[in-house]
Design an enzyme around this catalytic site. Structure first.
Site, short mmCIF file in Angstrom:
data_model
loop_
_atom_site.label_atom_id
_atom_site.label_comp_id
_atom_site.label_asym_id
_atom_site.label_seq_id
_atom_site.Cartn_x
_atom_site.Cartn_y
_atom_site.Cartn_z
N ARG A 150 11.35 -6.79 4.81
CA ARG A 150 11.29 -5.35 5.08
C ARG A 150 11.87 -5.06 6.47
NH1 ARG A 150 5.44 -2.47 4.74
NH2 ARG A 150 5.28 -2.93 6.95
N ARG A 162 -9.48 0.92 9.14
CA ARG A 162 -9.13 -0.48 9.46
C ARG A 162 -10.23 -1.17 10.25
NH1 ARG A 162 -3.14 0.34 9.18
NH2 ARG A 162 -2.08 -1.62 9.54
N LYS A 203 0.83 -1.22 0.00
CA LYS A 203 0.00 0.00 0.00
C LYS A 203 0.87 1.27 0.00
CE LYS A 203 -2.27 -0.93 3.84
NZ LYS A 203 -1.65 -2.20 4.26
N ARG A 226 -0.73 -9.18 13.27
CA ARG A 226 -1.23 -8.09 12.41
C ARG A 226 -2.09 -8.65 11.28
NH1 ARG A 226 4.31 -5.78 11.01
NH2 ARG A 226 3.27 -4.31 9.63
N ARG A 258 11.53 -0.96 11.52
CA ARG A 258 10.26 -1.15 12.24
C ARG A 258 10.30 -2.43 13.07
NH1 ARG A 258 5.02 -0.05 8.56
NH2 ARG A 258 4.19 -1.37 10.22
#
Ligand code: AMP
Length: 192
Positions: free
Chosen positions: A129, A90, A14, A147, A135
């Site tokens: 990632r 969300r 996204k 998640r 992160r």
């Protein structure tokens, strides 16, 4: 106004695609994840509250996120062609609040573009990632799974909310960045 929701699970691309579409269509990109991380870095009360949820892979409470979006819309509305929302809404409660905030400003969501990516591919992309993103929530396979499960339970219903209005479109989220952005552009152009 061209108000678009870029929808999809964590790791579906996204953020990458929103950055491309924002330039192409002259939209304001609003990522609630980025806004929350900024609040956390600044150690604001909102950021410190959000931190507890983010590190566990849980959703930050609706009221916190909705308040943040309301301020952002007020700040930017007069200057932009439209918004591209990334990572928001969300939950159905967030979607209803967004619809109301936009209706108050005499505009609405035009379409929801849902990126489809398999769960194996998501896990692979997020762990990859995590090596470079800095992160914490991308480094721990347990938090990543949490998640994805929060997405399946609380966020998928948002797609049905907009589907019922005939506004949801699915786009293949696997392949090259260029192929995906071109498929998204086609979908946007088909919104009329
Ligand atoms: P993201 O960068 O979109 O993957 O978001 C990172 C984390 O921020 C999520 O796992 C949630 O803890 C929190 N977050 C981001 N957007 C929202 C939202 N719309 N509602 C609730 N929590 C959010």
């Amino acid at each position: 106004m061209l108000n678009i929701i870029l929808f999809g699970p964590p790791g579906s691309g996204k953020g990458t695609q929103a950055a491309i579409l924002k330039e192409k269509y002259g939209l304001e990109h609003i990522s609630t994840g980025d806004l929350l991380r900024e609040e956390r870095t600044q150690k604001t009360p909102l950021g410190l509250e959000a931190q507890r949820f983010m590190e566990q892979g849980l959703l930050v409470p609706d009221a916190v996120v909705i308040g943040m979006i309301g301020n952002k819309l007020d700040e930017k509305l007069a200057q932009v062609n439209g918004f591209i929302f990334d990572g928001f809404p969300r939950t159905v409660a967030q979607a209803q609040a967004l619809d109301q905030l936009l209706a108050d400003k005499h505009t609405a969501i035009k379409g929801v573009l849902a990126l489809q990516v398999s769960e194996d591919e998501l896990l692979k992309r997020l762990l990859q990632r995590g090596l470079t993103s800095g992160r914490e929530d991308d480094r721990d396979a347990e938090v990543i799974r949490k998640r994805i499960s929060v997405y399946n339970n609380s966020t998928i219903p948002v797609l049905d909310h907009y589907g019922a209005m005939g506004k949801s479109l699915c786009v293949n989220g696997e392949g090259s960045i260029e192929d995906i952005s071109s498929a998204l552009s086609h979908a946007i152009n088909s919104l009329g």
